[in-house]
Enzyme design. Structure first.
Site, PDB file in Angstrom:
ATOM      1  N   GLY A  51       0.779  -1.235   0.000  1.00  0.00           N
ATOM      2  CA  GLY A  51       0.000   0.000   0.000  1.00  0.00           C
ATOM      3  C   GLY A  51       0.806   1.277   0.000  1.00  0.00           C
ATOM      4  O   GLY A  51       0.229   2.359  -0.138  1.00  0.00           O
ATOM      5  N   LYS A 205     -32.649  22.744   6.761  1.00  0.00           N
ATOM      6  CA  LYS A 205     -32.175  21.362   6.794  1.00  0.00           C
ATOM      7  C   LYS A 205     -31.593  21.028   8.157  1.00  0.00           C
ATOM      8  O   LYS A 205     -30.949  21.854   8.781  1.00  0.00           O
ATOM      9  CB  LYS A 205     -31.103  21.173   5.706  1.00  0.00           C
ATOM     10  CG  LYS A 205     -30.489  19.801   5.635  1.00  0.00           C
ATOM     11  CD  LYS A 205     -29.356  19.764   4.607  1.00  0.00           C
ATOM     12  CE  LYS A 205     -28.126  20.491   5.099  1.00  0.00           C
ATOM     13  NZ  LYS A 205     -26.984  20.366   4.169  1.00  0.00           N
ATOM     14  N   GLY A 239     -28.419  13.012  -1.115  1.00  0.00           N
ATOM     15  CA  GLY A 239     -29.559  13.033  -0.203  1.00  0.00           C
ATOM     16  C   GLY A 239     -30.151  14.409   0.025  1.00  0.00           C
ATOM     17  O   GLY A 239     -31.375  14.583  -0.013  1.00  0.00           O
TER      18      GLY A 239
END
Length: 326
Positions: A51, A205, A239
């Site tokens: 990695g 929201k 969303g």
């Protein structure tokens, strides 16, 4: 990419410009290179089996003005570490100036300490970029403009708004109202609405957790019998945009459009968008990685010309703010 002005009437007093592409932003980098008139300079990236990331500059950059185009999209941490390694490699190769061109600065979402015992991640990233040796940063639509203050080096902050505004101006949508999903994007929504001569409304929201789900409580303003354009800086799952679109339709809106600077779109978002009331969702090409194919309603517009103009302005010590004169 390497640009050298050789003709007598195009002598560049600031020397040679070299632009490199990291592995995260190769498509946008190629488009930027086309606008600048050449390809990318030579370099290589290799990820070992465990990695670890290895980067190597394959051209001489001593005394050059260097730009590395590397966003921090998925995989975010790998791409961010690669950016740091590129900066370090250029500085160790004696580049005169290294500019980190970050089309999408993912950790900009972590711009505040709004809960107990949490990290201000954007500040940590800013410290790392400086410590690696960057001389300046060029980015687009940070989640909060004040993130520029996290850096002690110059930050040139571009906006996708001119490109998105031009797109919707050409559509000539009648009875249009601009909608911001929350007050946090209110100032930019006002600018957007002013440029296309439309009124603006706001959503109320609430986000109750870290599950990337938002609930639209109310809309401040009138959308009945109007076409609605929802504007925001980025979306991860779609969303918030979908909740706002549904709320607008419930209040009598006609067609609902949306546009964002950065379309991340996690897995599963395409299906949700396909079922949503959003007629068209426009985004820029700051993000190249896709978890899945985009929904049919999605359209991508390029901001390569903005980045190319900004790179040349920085190189020639000209004003970048002129790019904000819409």
């Amino acid at each position: 990419m390497s640009l050298i002005c050789t003709s007598a009437d195009r002598v560049d007093p600031y020397g040679e410009l070299k632009v490199f592409a990291g592995s995260a932003s190769s498509s946008l980098a190629e488009a930027i290179g086309e606008h600048l008139g050449s390809g990318m300079a030579m370099a290589e990236t290799h990820t070992f089996s465990e990695g670890c990331v290895f980067v190597r500059v394959l051209e001489n950059v001593r005394g050059r003005d260097v730009y590395i185009i590397q966003g921090t999209e998925y995989p975010v941490n790998d791409n961010f570490m690669e950016l740091l390694f590129w900066i370090d490699a250029f500085k160790r190769a004696s580049a005169t100036q290294v500019t980190a061109v970050i089309p999408f600065f993912s950790y900009a979402k972590g711009d505040k300490k709004d809960e107990p015992r949490v990290s201000i991640r954007a500040r940590v990233c800013a410290d790392c970029i400086e410590a690696a040796g960057a001389d300046r940063v060029l980015t687009m639509d940070l989640h909060s403009p004040q993130i520029q203050g996290f850096f002690r080096i110059p930050v040139d902050h571009l906006y996708a708004m001119p490109v998105l505004v031009d797109y919707f101006r050409r559509k000539e949508i009648p009875d249009l109202v601009v909608a911001s999903p929350d007050v946090g994007f209110g100032k930019q929504a006002y600018k957007f609405a002013e440029m296309i001569h439309a009124p603006v409304v706001f959503g109320n929201k609430v986000r109750r957790g870290h599950d990337e789900k938002a609930q639209m409580l109310d809309i401040v303003g009138e959308v009945k019998d109007r076409n609605v354009l929802i504007v925001d800086d980025f979306t991860i799952s779609g969303g918030t945009l979908i909740e706002m679109a549904v709320a607008c339709k419930e209040r009598g809106a006609k067609d609902v459009y949306a546009c964002v600077s950065h379309g991340v779109f996690s897995k599963g978002s395409a299906e949700k968008l396909a079922r949503s009331p959003i007629k068209e969702l426009v985004m820029t090409d700051t993000i190249g990685y896709r978890f899945e194919p985009l929904a049919p309603c999605c359209k991508v517009v390029s901001v390569a010309s903005l980045f190319a103009d900004a790179i040349m302005s920085i190189h020639r010590r000209e004003s970048v703010s002129r790019l904000f004169n819409y």
